[in-house]
Write an enzyme that holds these catalytic residues in place. Structure first.
Site, PDB file in Angstrom:
ATOM      1  N   ASP A   1      -4.483   5.936   3.248  1.00 23.04           N
ATOM      2  CA  ASP A   1      -3.663   6.103   2.038  1.00 23.04           C
ATOM      3  C   ASP A   1      -2.168   6.159   2.298  1.00 23.04           C
ATOM      4  O   ASP A   1      -1.411   6.577   1.432  1.00 23.04           O
ATOM      5  CB  ASP A   1      -4.132   7.323   1.240  1.00 23.04           C
ATOM      6  CG  ASP A   1      -3.526   8.622   1.734  1.00 23.04           C
ATOM      7  OD1 ASP A   1      -3.315   8.744   2.966  1.00 23.04           O
ATOM      8  OD2 ASP A   1      -3.264   9.494   0.894  1.00 23.04           O
ATOM      9  N   GLU A   2      -1.716   5.728   3.473  1.00 25.14           N
ATOM     10  CA  GLU A   2      -0.271   5.781   3.692  1.00 25.14           C
ATOM     11  C   GLU A   2       0.208   4.596   4.520  1.00 25.14           C
ATOM     12  O   GLU A   2      -0.553   4.022   5.299  1.00 25.14           O
ATOM     13  CB  GLU A   2       0.152   7.090   4.364  1.00 25.14           C
ATOM     14  CG  GLU A   2      -0.519   7.322   5.670  1.00 25.14           C
ATOM     15  CD  GLU A   2      -0.091   8.599   6.373  1.00 25.14           C
ATOM     16  OE1 GLU A   2       1.098   8.949   6.352  1.00 25.14           O
ATOM     17  OE2 GLU A   2      -0.974   9.234   6.964  1.00 25.14           O
TER      18      GLU A   2
ATOM     19  N   ASP B   1       2.683   7.626   0.500  1.00 23.68           N
ATOM     20  CA  ASP B   1       1.418   8.339   0.726  1.00 23.68           C
ATOM     21  C   ASP B   1       0.809   8.689  -0.628  1.00 23.68           C
ATOM     22  O   ASP B   1       1.466   9.289  -1.481  1.00 23.68           O
ATOM     23  CB  ASP B   1       1.705   9.617   1.543  1.00 23.68           C
ATOM     24  CG  ASP B   1       0.424  10.324   1.961  1.00 23.68           C
ATOM     25  OD1 ASP B   1       0.235  10.524   3.169  1.00 23.68           O
ATOM     26  OD2 ASP B   1      -0.388  10.687   1.086  1.00 23.68           O
TER      27      ASP B   1
END
Ligand code: TTP
Ligand code: MG
Length: 418
Positions: free
Chosen positions: A108-109, A14
């Site tokens: 974003d992960e 992340d």
């Protein structure tokens, strides 16, 4: 080497303060300062902020007025979605270089399954990753590559399953790296609050807390009968397994292709029909652009509405033919709102538009159903995309979205893919 052939090496990665970190990279003068991504003012919401701003208590989804009070000296930026999506794709390519088993969870992960992936160790030997320590080594490499190529930091959790990996990546943010093995569960997992378990939202957490079950350790010790009396049989089995650090869900690489959605929470409930309609169009626009960007069309339109009293409605409609056009998506969303949701006098706190049933272009029979007006709309949409790509995000805005200046915001979680 573990003797259990089922033991896996799962990573959860992340990015740290993602939108804010990208902005700092673009303008290093912002480094070390409190930075908030979002729109200021009465209706604005914080998208995210730098860790310097978090020290003042600023958080994602907080009303901007609260953030302004907590951290009056912060720099504010409106956010640049196209840029963040590009960076997200670049990071995804780095992850896919490490293993084909990548499951993107949000912008974003991602989860990565590293089990059996060949790693070249510095001392020259090449071997298949089998232990969590091999996972740690690979996580270090990924972090270093993301830093070198993208100038950004990521936090990574390494564990035998997805649940523990996700918990681990959050433990030492920012720039963290935590290995969480089954043997660490009592010491590191059990002290955490019960709502860190997947599937425990406010509605489940409340009765658990009322019964004195406030930590994951309490869940692990409660026993199935007692849990089942509170949350039902199926949830009790699920939560019991997670609390013991057990989770066999595989890393699902097809996840990305399933749906695209965009939603926004409003600091102040939308009450005016016109404001709600404009918000619908904004979300439909975002989703349609994401579809065209990915070269996809969608068959089903989803609408999500949360009212001020936290009632959440989700409704879906399947179109006669797949589309990548905002007009078609917003028409379906409007009909769902009008016919399938009873808003009454309640204000809208959250509004989301999504699509599923994604198809590559040319599949199905879109041209058979597409009329001349839709073709014109399609050409216009593509021209707008091209102009935006050249001139920037704000270069082209629909007249409909301009009639109330200052109400257009980018404080949103987007594009979320699930
Ligand atoms: P997160 O990973 O939740 O947050 P983050 O990367 O900013 O910070 P952290 O170091 O804690 O991981 O979300 C990723 C991005 O998604 C975030 O940079 C901005 C966006 N986002 C929103 O727009 N609204 C929200 O409410 C949240 C939670 C995130
Ligand atoms: Mg993040």
């Amino acid at each position: 080497m573990p003797s259990d052939p089922r033991s896996r090496v799962i990573l959860h990665l992340d990015m740290d303060a993602f939108y804010a970190a990208v902005e700092v990279r673009e303008n290093p003068a912002l480094a070390g300062r409190p930075l908030i991504i979002g729109h200021r003012g009465r209706r604005g919401v914080v998208s995210t902020c730098s860790y310097e701003a978090r020290r003042f208590g600023v958080r994602s989804a907080m009303p901007s007025v609260t953030a302004e009070r907590l951290c009056p000296d912060a720099t504010w930026l409106p956010g640049r979605m196209e840029l963040y999506v590009d960076v997200s794709h670049a990071i995804r390519r780095i992850l896919q270089d490490a293993t084909p088993l990548v499951e993107p969870l949000s912008i974003d992960e991602a989860f990565l399954d590293m089990t059996g992936v060949a790693v070249a160790f510095p001392e020259g030997d090449l071997r298949a990753a089998a232990t969590l320590e091999d996972g740690r080594f690979m996580a270090l490499r990924l972090k270093a590559r993301i830093r070198a190529e993208q100038g950004l930091t990521a936090s990574v959790g390494v564990a035998p399953n997805k649940f523990l990996a996700k918990v681990a990546s959050d433990m030492e943010k920012p720039d963290g790296l935590v290995v969480l093995g089954a043997e660490d569960v009592p010491i590191r997992l059990w002290p955490l609050a019960v709502d860190r378990l997947w599937g425990v939202g406010p509605r489940t957490a409340e009765p658990l807390r009322a019964a004195g079950i406030t930590t994951i350790g309490h869940v692990a010790r409660a026993g199935h009968e007692r849990l089942a009396a509170i949350v039902g049989d199926a949830s009790a089995a699920h939560l019991g397994a997670l609390s013991r650090g057990e989770d066999d869900r595989p890393v699902d690489t097809s996840r990305e292709a399933k749906s695209i959605s965009e939603e926004r929470t409003y600091a102040e409930d939308l009450r005016d029909a016109d404001a709600i309609d404009r918000a619908l169009l904004e979300r439909a626009e975002g989703v349609a652009r994401a579809l065209r960007r990915e070269g996809l069309t969608a068959r089903t339109v989803h609408l999500k509405v949360r009212t001020g009293d936290f009632t959440t409605w989700t409704r879906a409609h399947t179109l006669p033919a797949p589309t990548d056009l905002a007009e078609t998506i917003v028409r379906a969303a409007r009909a769902l709102l009008r016919d399938r949701i009873r808003l009454g006098r309640k204000g809208v706190r959250l509004l989301g538009v999504g699509v599923s049933g994604l198809l590559p272009p040319g599949s199905g029979q879109p041209t058979l159903f597409r009329d001349a007006a839709e073709d014109r709309a399609g050409r216009a949409a593509r021209a707008t995309d091209a102009l935006r790509a050249r001139m920037g995000e704000e270069a082209v805005t629909r007249a409909r979205l301009l009639d109330k200046p200052g109400t257009r915001k980018i404080a949103r979680t987007l594009p979320s893919v699930d």
